[in-house]
Design an enzyme around this catalytic site. Structure first.
Site, mmCIF file in Angstrom:
data_model
loop_
_atom_site.group_PDB
_atom_site.id
_atom_site.type_symbol
_atom_site.label_atom_id
_atom_site.label_comp_id
_atom_site.label_asym_id
_atom_site.label_seq_id
_atom_site.Cartn_x
_atom_site.Cartn_y
_atom_site.Cartn_z
ATOM 1 N N GLY A 1 0.787 -1.222 0.000
ATOM 2 C CA GLY A 1 0.000 0.000 0.000
ATOM 3 C C GLY A 1 0.817 1.268 0.000
ATOM 4 N NE ARG A 2 3.106 1.957 5.255
ATOM 5 C CZ ARG A 2 3.130 2.352 6.514
ATOM 6 N NH1 ARG A 2 3.104 3.631 6.799
ATOM 7 N NH2 ARG A 2 3.169 1.472 7.493
ATOM 8 N N GLY B 1 -0.356 6.464 1.526
ATOM 9 C CA GLY B 1 0.841 5.845 0.974
ATOM 10 C C GLY B 1 2.147 6.325 1.577
ATOM 11 N NE ARG C 1 10.226 -2.775 3.986
ATOM 12 C CZ ARG C 1 9.087 -3.340 4.393
ATOM 13 N NH1 ARG C 1 8.835 -3.459 5.683
ATOM 14 N NH2 ARG C 1 8.208 -3.797 3.518
ATOM 15 C CG ASP D 1 -0.445 -8.791 5.952
ATOM 16 O OD1 ASP D 1 -1.118 -9.357 6.833
ATOM 17 O OD2 ASP D 1 -0.168 -7.583 5.988
ATOM 18 C CG ASN D 2 2.816 -7.815 8.721
ATOM 19 O OD1 ASN D 2 2.814 -7.216 7.655
ATOM 20 N ND2 ASN D 2 2.105 -7.413 9.762
ATOM 21 C CG ASP E 1 5.986 -5.607 6.908
ATOM 22 O OD1 ASP E 1 6.622 -4.760 6.265
ATOM 23 O OD2 ASP E 1 5.155 -6.369 6.383
#
Length: 499
Positions: A97-98, A130, A180, A256-257, A266
């Site tokens: 999303g960002r 975002g 990252r 999702d992490n 994350d």
């Protein structure tokens, strides 16, 4: 966005292996420029890992490049789609999303992908702006590098780039992003996405991409996809054992992490254990306590069950997919955790009853609640063979962590009795324990103090923490203040999913 030829120095040419997948897996888009960006912090270790030229690191254009304002040679920026379970509930489609994946660099140290977190809206932003904020970006930057220093598998962070652009959260904050770095950013939820849509072809394409790019040895197995599931399960077990051994709490272990490479991914409402409480909730958005310290091994296994269910169309024997998780994850976690705890406790060789002794130790910590990091660090300096006044003097720093010092003495007597079962030279044992028990971890109050100064454009504490946390097992007396118990003002600190 400026073209690559405007760069001040020669930059390693990117490739983007993920972009070779069909476009159903992502959306191509450029990062949204961050106005007048500036550097908040840089990890020179990660820059060296990437092979970035020194001229670039010292260039005024560095902030422009890693704010996403300049296109890098060979870069094909994209945002990936994935789905997932959040707090145990199916959340449907999610996605970057960002975050914008710029691409990858390949050198003699491996393949490294660079992703900008906070680089603006994507089709997966779900109405959000975002952006990331300075507060959360500093926390992720510092903890990524702190975990690497601790020896915990993790994504890395190259830099934090800030800007004065206001963004609204619970209050008005300023925008920032973190660059990252990892071999890859594929998640459990990447597989769940296609499985939930009965898209077996895309599911297999993703699995083939992961095997060919990251785990080529799985291709030689009788069933490469079963081998991949077992590999992910094993690495996840090893990862969670490392978390537990250093007292790390992720705070939001949604599927999702979770990285399919077994990396910590994350960094949001994380924390490191201070006064020991296995039921500690580090994320104030976790109202049910799903992601407490004690629950992390069970949640990771549950997440692997979700992944195993997504793998069902790929497996020759789908009826044993969860059995494979139980066996592989369970063994990896138990063996790694016992090995790490034996090292922390100074046990030269594991004995059959050590599982009970380790369990009793955690029960003792739960009852008396000393600071987790200080307990093991101070334990590392104790002798196994002193008597009388000499022992009492040596034990004093550890005993000071307890109100009930008689209980501490009783546990120490049991510990010394266990040491005697596998004799070891005191000096060698102490050195081994000091290498297993960090003096420094990224306590929330340390991060908060650095963030407060950074909001005033003073980034000295960000750099100081980064320097210290690179070598958390070394004494570094110049940083003694960073190993202290939390000050009174820190007692009310809370962190949440807001970032």
């Amino acid at each position: 966005m400026n073209a690559p030829e405007s760069l001040p120095v020669e930059f390693p040419v990117f490739d983007n292996s993920f972009a070779a997948l069909p476009e159903a897996f992502y959306t191509r888009l450029e990062p949204h420029p961050l106005p007048e960006p500036y550097v908040v912090g840089v990890s020179t270790e990660v820059a060296d890992l990437l092979g970035l030229p020194a001229e670039l690191m010292n260039s005024p254009q560095f902030a422009e490049i890693f704010a996403g304002n300049r296109l890098l040679p060979g870069s094909e920026p994209l945002a990936a789609v994935y789905s997932g379970h959040q707090f145990g509930v199916w959340a449907g489609q999610l996605g970057d999303g960002r975050a914008h994946l710029l691409g990858g660099l390949r050198n003699d140290q491996g393949h490294w992908e660079i992703q900008l977190k906070g680089a603006g809206r994507t089709p997966y932003s779900r109405g959000a702006d975002g952006r990331a904020v300075l507060r959360s970006s500093i926390r992720e930057f510092l903890c990524s590098e702190a975990m690497a220093g601790l020896g915990v598998p993790t994504t890395r962070a190259l830099c934090v780039i800030g800007a004065d652009q206001p963004v609204r959260r619970e209050e008005i904050e300023t925008a920032a992003l973190v660059a990252r770095v990892a071999p890859g950013f594929v998640r459990f939820g990447s597989f769940e996405h296609w499985a939930s849509r009965d898209r077996s072809r895309e599911l297999q394409q993703l699995a083939d991409y992961v095997i060919d790019t990251f785990r080529p040895a799985c291709r030689d197995a009788e069933n490469p996809y079963d081998a991949l599931l077992r590999d992910i399960s094993r690495r996840t077990g090893e990862l969670i054992a490392h978390w537990m051994a250093v007292g790390f709490m992720h705070g939001v272990m949604n599927t999702d992490n979770m990285s399919i490479l077994g990396l910590t991914l994350d960094y949001g409402p994380f924390g490191f254990m201070e006064a020991f409480d296995a039921g500690h909730i580090c994320n104030h958005s976790d109202h049910q306590g799903r992601y407490t310290y004690r629950n992390q091994p069970h949640v990771a296994q549950w997440n692997l069950y979700c992944l195993a269910d997504a793998f069902l169309p790929l497996l020759k024997h789908p009826d044993i997919s969860r059995v494979a998780v139980d066996e592989t994850y369970g063994d990896a976690f138990a063996q790694t955790f016992e090995r790490l705890m034996c090292a922390k406790l100074g046990l030269r060789h594991a004995l059959p009853d050590d599982e009970n002794f380790i369990g009793e130790t955690f029960g003792f910590l739960q009852q008396h609640r000393p600071d987790f990091t200080l307990f093991f660090r101070r334990l590392s300096r104790l002798s196994g063979g002193l008597d009388g006044e000499a022992m009492a003097k040596a034990d004093a720093p550890l005993r000071d962590l307890f109100v009930d010092r008689a209980a501490c003495d009783a546990w120490l007597a049991n510990w010394r009795a266990r040491l005697a079962q596998t004799p070891w030279d005191d000096g060698e044992r102490q050195a081994s324990m000091l290498a297993a028990n960090p003096k420094y971890v990224l306590r929330n109050w340390l991060a908060e103090a650095a963030i407060r100064k950074a909001k005033l454009k003073d980034y000295s504490d960000v750099q100081r923490l980064l320097t210290c946390l690179r070598r958390p097992y070394d004494e570094q007396p110049e940083f003694d203040d960073l190993a202290a118990l939390p000050p009174d003002w820190a007692s009310g600190l809370e962190v949440s999913c807001s970032s």
